[in-house]
Design a protein around this motif. Sequence first.
Motif, PDB file in Angstrom:
ATOM      1  N   GLN A  62      12.066  -2.435 -10.876  1.00  0.00           N
ATOM      2  CA  GLN A  62      12.459  -2.735  -9.495  1.00  0.00           C
ATOM      3  C   GLN A  62      12.142  -1.526  -8.625  1.00  0.00           C
ATOM      4  O   GLN A  62      12.131  -0.398  -9.112  1.00  0.00           O
ATOM      5  CB  GLN A  62      13.961  -3.029  -9.414  1.00  0.00           C
ATOM      6  N   CYS A  63      11.944  -1.766  -7.351  1.00  0.00           N
ATOM      7  CA  CYS A  63      11.651  -0.673  -6.431  1.00  0.00           C
ATOM      8  C   CYS A  63      12.762   0.378  -6.516  1.00  0.00           C
ATOM      9  O   CYS A  63      13.933   0.057  -6.315  1.00  0.00           O
ATOM     10  CB  CYS A  63      11.526  -1.194  -5.004  1.00  0.00           C
ATOM     11  N   PRO A  64      12.405   1.619  -6.849  1.00  0.00           N
ATOM     12  CA  PRO A  64      13.423   2.647  -7.068  1.00  0.00           C
ATOM     13  C   PRO A  64      14.015   3.257  -5.794  1.00  0.00           C
ATOM     14  O   PRO A  64      14.947   4.055  -5.879  1.00  0.00           O
ATOM     15  CB  PRO A  64      12.661   3.708  -7.868  1.00  0.00           C
ATOM     16  N   TRP A  65      13.463   2.897  -4.648  1.00  0.00           N
ATOM     17  CA  TRP A  65      13.921   3.508  -3.395  1.00  0.00           C
ATOM     18  C   TRP A  65      14.352   2.432  -2.419  1.00  0.00           C
ATOM     19  O   TRP A  65      13.697   1.410  -2.286  1.00  0.00           O
ATOM     20  CB  TRP A  65      12.802   4.328  -2.751  1.00  0.00           C
ATOM     21  N   PRO A  66      15.416   2.683  -1.665  1.00  0.00           N
ATOM     22  CA  PRO A  66      15.757   1.749  -0.589  1.00  0.00           C
ATOM     23  C   PRO A  66      14.745   1.881   0.558  1.00  0.00           C
ATOM     24  O   PRO A  66      14.093   2.917   0.721  1.00  0.00           O
ATOM     25  CB  PRO A  66      17.156   2.186  -0.152  1.00  0.00           C
ATOM     26  N   TYR A  67      14.651   0.836   1.349  1.00  0.00           N
ATOM     27  CA  TYR A  67      13.704   0.793   2.461  1.00  0.00           C
ATOM     28  C   TYR A  67      13.824   2.014   3.362  1.00  0.00           C
ATOM     29  O   TYR A  67      12.823   2.624   3.731  1.00  0.00           O
ATOM     30  CB  TYR A  67      13.909  -0.498   3.265  1.00  0.00           C
ATOM     31  N   THR A  68      15.054   2.375   3.726  1.00  0.00           N
ATOM     32  CA  THR A  68      15.250   3.496   4.646  1.00  0.00           C
ATOM     33  C   THR A  68      14.751   4.810   4.049  1.00  0.00           C
ATOM     34  O   THR A  68      14.351   5.706   4.790  1.00  0.00           O
ATOM     35  CB  THR A  68      16.723   3.644   5.050  1.00  0.00           C
ATOM     36  N   GLN A  69      14.762   4.902   2.743  1.00  0.00           N
ATOM     37  CA  GLN A  69      14.275   6.118   2.092  1.00  0.00           C
ATOM     38  C   GLN A  69      12.749   6.148   2.048  1.00  0.00           C
ATOM     39  O   GLN A  69      12.126   7.130   2.454  1.00  0.00           O
ATOM     40  CB  GLN A  69      14.841   6.242   0.674  1.00  0.00           C
ATOM     41  N   ASN A  98      11.048   6.796   5.324  1.00  0.00           N
ATOM     42  CA  ASN A  98      11.402   8.044   5.982  1.00  0.00           C
ATOM     43  C   ASN A  98      10.246   9.045   5.874  1.00  0.00           C
ATOM     44  O   ASN A  98       9.782   9.346   4.764  1.00  0.00           O
ATOM     45  CB  ASN A  98      12.661   8.629   5.316  1.00  0.00           C
ATOM     46  N   PRO A  99       9.764   9.578   6.990  1.00  0.00           N
ATOM     47  CA  PRO A  99       8.628  10.507   6.968  1.00  0.00           C
ATOM     48  C   PRO A  99       8.870  11.774   6.137  1.00  0.00           C
ATOM     49  O   PRO A  99       7.920  12.428   5.709  1.00  0.00           O
ATOM     50  CB  PRO A  99       8.401  10.875   8.435  1.00  0.00           C
ATOM     51  N   ASP A 100      10.128  12.116   5.902  1.00  0.00           N
ATOM     52  CA  ASP A 100      10.447  13.313   5.127  1.00  0.00           C
ATOM     53  C   ASP A 100      10.556  13.038   3.625  1.00  0.00           C
ATOM     54  O   ASP A 100      10.762  13.968   2.853  1.00  0.00           O
ATOM     55  CB  ASP A 100      11.756  13.921   5.617  1.00  0.00           C
ATOM     56  N   PHE A 101      10.434  11.782   3.216  1.00  0.00           N
ATOM     57  CA  PHE A 101      10.577  11.426   1.792  1.00  0.00           C
ATOM     58  C   PHE A 101       9.229  11.518   1.081  1.00  0.00           C
ATOM     59  O   PHE A 101       8.278  10.853   1.430  1.00  0.00           O
ATOM     60  CB  PHE A 101      11.158  10.013   1.644  1.00  0.00           C
ATOM     61  N   TRP A 102       9.203  12.347   0.069  1.00  0.00           N
ATOM     62  CA  TRP A 102       8.022  12.510  -0.792  1.00  0.00           C
ATOM     63  C   TRP A 102       8.550  12.607  -2.225  1.00  0.00           C
ATOM     64  O   TRP A 102       9.004  13.674  -2.627  1.00  0.00           O
ATOM     65  CB  TRP A 102       7.214  13.751  -0.401  1.00  0.00           C
ATOM     66  N   PRO A 103       8.511  11.532  -2.998  1.00  0.00           N
ATOM     67  CA  PRO A 103       9.125  11.545  -4.345  1.00  0.00           C
ATOM     68  C   PRO A 103       8.441  12.537  -5.285  1.00  0.00           C
ATOM     69  O   PRO A 103       7.306  12.850  -5.145  1.00  0.00           O
ATOM     70  CB  PRO A 103       8.945  10.115  -4.828  1.00  0.00           C
ATOM     71  N   THR A 158       0.836  -1.203   0.000  1.00  0.00           N
ATOM     72  CA  THR A 158       0.000   0.000   0.000  1.00  0.00           C
ATOM     73  C   THR A 158       0.871   1.253   0.000  1.00  0.00           C
ATOM     74  O   THR A 158       0.599   2.206  -0.744  1.00  0.00           O
ATOM     75  CB  THR A 158      -0.946  -0.004   1.219  1.00  0.00           C
ATOM     76  N   LEU A 159       1.918   1.261   0.815  1.00  0.00           N
ATOM     77  CA  LEU A 159       2.818   2.409   0.846  1.00  0.00           C
ATOM     78  C   LEU A 159       3.481   2.625  -0.510  1.00  0.00           C
ATOM     79  O   LEU A 159       3.468   3.742  -1.048  1.00  0.00           O
ATOM     80  CB  LEU A 159       3.883   2.220   1.929  1.00  0.00           C
ATOM     81  N   LEU A 160       4.045   1.573  -1.077  1.00  0.00           N
ATOM     82  CA  LEU A 160       4.750   1.704  -2.350  1.00  0.00           C
ATOM     83  C   LEU A 160       3.808   2.131  -3.481  1.00  0.00           C
ATOM     84  O   LEU A 160       4.172   2.957  -4.323  1.00  0.00           O
ATOM     85  CB  LEU A 160       5.472   0.398  -2.691  1.00  0.00           C
ATOM     86  N   ILE A 196       9.684  -6.687   0.190  1.00  0.00           N
ATOM     87  CA  ILE A 196       9.660  -5.465  -0.620  1.00  0.00           C
ATOM     88  C   ILE A 196       9.550  -5.823  -2.098  1.00  0.00           C
ATOM     89  O   ILE A 196       8.774  -5.210  -2.837  1.00  0.00           O
ATOM     90  CB  ILE A 196      10.899  -4.591  -0.338  1.00  0.00           C
ATOM     91  N   GLU A 197      10.295  -6.821  -2.518  1.00  0.00           N
ATOM     92  CA  GLU A 197      10.233  -7.246  -3.920  1.00  0.00           C
ATOM     93  C   GLU A 197       8.818  -7.696  -4.298  1.00  0.00           C
ATOM     94  O   GLU A 197       8.276  -7.281  -5.321  1.00  0.00           O
ATOM     95  CB  GLU A 197      11.234  -8.378  -4.169  1.00  0.00           C
ATOM     96  N   LYS A 198       8.222  -8.533  -3.470  1.00  0.00           N
ATOM     97  CA  LYS A 198       6.855  -9.000  -3.733  1.00  0.00           C
ATOM     98  C   LYS A 198       5.865  -7.837  -3.689  1.00  0.00           C
ATOM     99  O   LYS A 198       5.007  -7.695  -4.551  1.00  0.00           O
ATOM    100  CB  LYS A 198       6.440 -10.070  -2.725  1.00  0.00           C
ATOM    101  N   ALA A 199       5.981  -7.028  -2.648  1.00  0.00           N
ATOM    102  CA  ALA A 199       5.057  -5.906  -2.468  1.00  0.00           C
ATOM    103  C   ALA A 199       5.150  -4.926  -3.626  1.00  0.00           C
ATOM    104  O   ALA A 199       4.130  -4.401  -4.096  1.00  0.00           O
ATOM    105  CB  ALA A 199       5.337  -5.195  -1.142  1.00  0.00           C
ATOM    106  N   TYR A 200       6.355  -4.676  -4.103  1.00  0.00           N
ATOM    107  CA  TYR A 200       6.525  -3.725  -5.196  1.00  0.00           C
ATOM    108  C   TYR A 200       5.844  -4.230  -6.472  1.00  0.00           C
ATOM    109  O   TYR A 200       5.219  -3.447  -7.195  1.00  0.00           O
ATOM    110  CB  TYR A 200       8.004  -3.427  -5.450  1.00  0.00           C
ATOM    111  N   GLY A 201       5.935  -5.515  -6.729  1.00  0.00           N
ATOM    112  CA  GLY A 201       5.239  -6.090  -7.892  1.00  0.00           C
ATOM    113  C   GLY A 201       3.745  -5.831  -7.831  1.00  0.00           C
ATOM    114  O   GLY A 201       3.120  -5.427  -8.822  1.00  0.00           O
TER     115      GLY A 201
END
Length: 143
Positions: free
Chosen positions: A128-135, A138-143, A55-57, A103-108
């Motif tokens: 592939q997921c363009p962002w690492p998990y930590t990114q 992160n509450p400050d990350f808004w692509p 849902t997040l991705l 993450i791989e499954k969820a991103y698909g």
Amino acid sequence: MSQTSYDEDLYTWSLEQAKLLRAGQFEQIDLEHIIEEIEDMSKSEKRALQSFLETLLMHLLKWQYQPAFQGRSWKFTIIEQRKRIESHLQENPGLKSKLPELIEKAYGYAITGAIRETGLDIDIFPAQCPWPYTQFTNPDFWP
């Protein structure tokens, strides 16, 4: 105590098994089904984390690729899913080792959902997921 069948009423069976365990009446417990339920519980926790990630991705993809539609609903879904992921991992720290796989499954699934909800072509989204998990958590990350 009369024993309820595992297949007949899982709720009552569970309560009876807990009572037998607390009373130390190990010879009366349904060990095979208790083991099965414990294994299923771990699978359920894993599926829940994957769902939060998905849902997040999906919402981050929509946020990035449909900026004209960014709104409160998407924003608060992103905030909520980040909190759910953090909380779930605090309650189930053993799942951290499963993050790359999840993450791989969820991103698909997130790509599929983003295509369905945006009408955009699959080729727009990174394979592939363009962002690492930590990114992406992160509450400050808004692509």
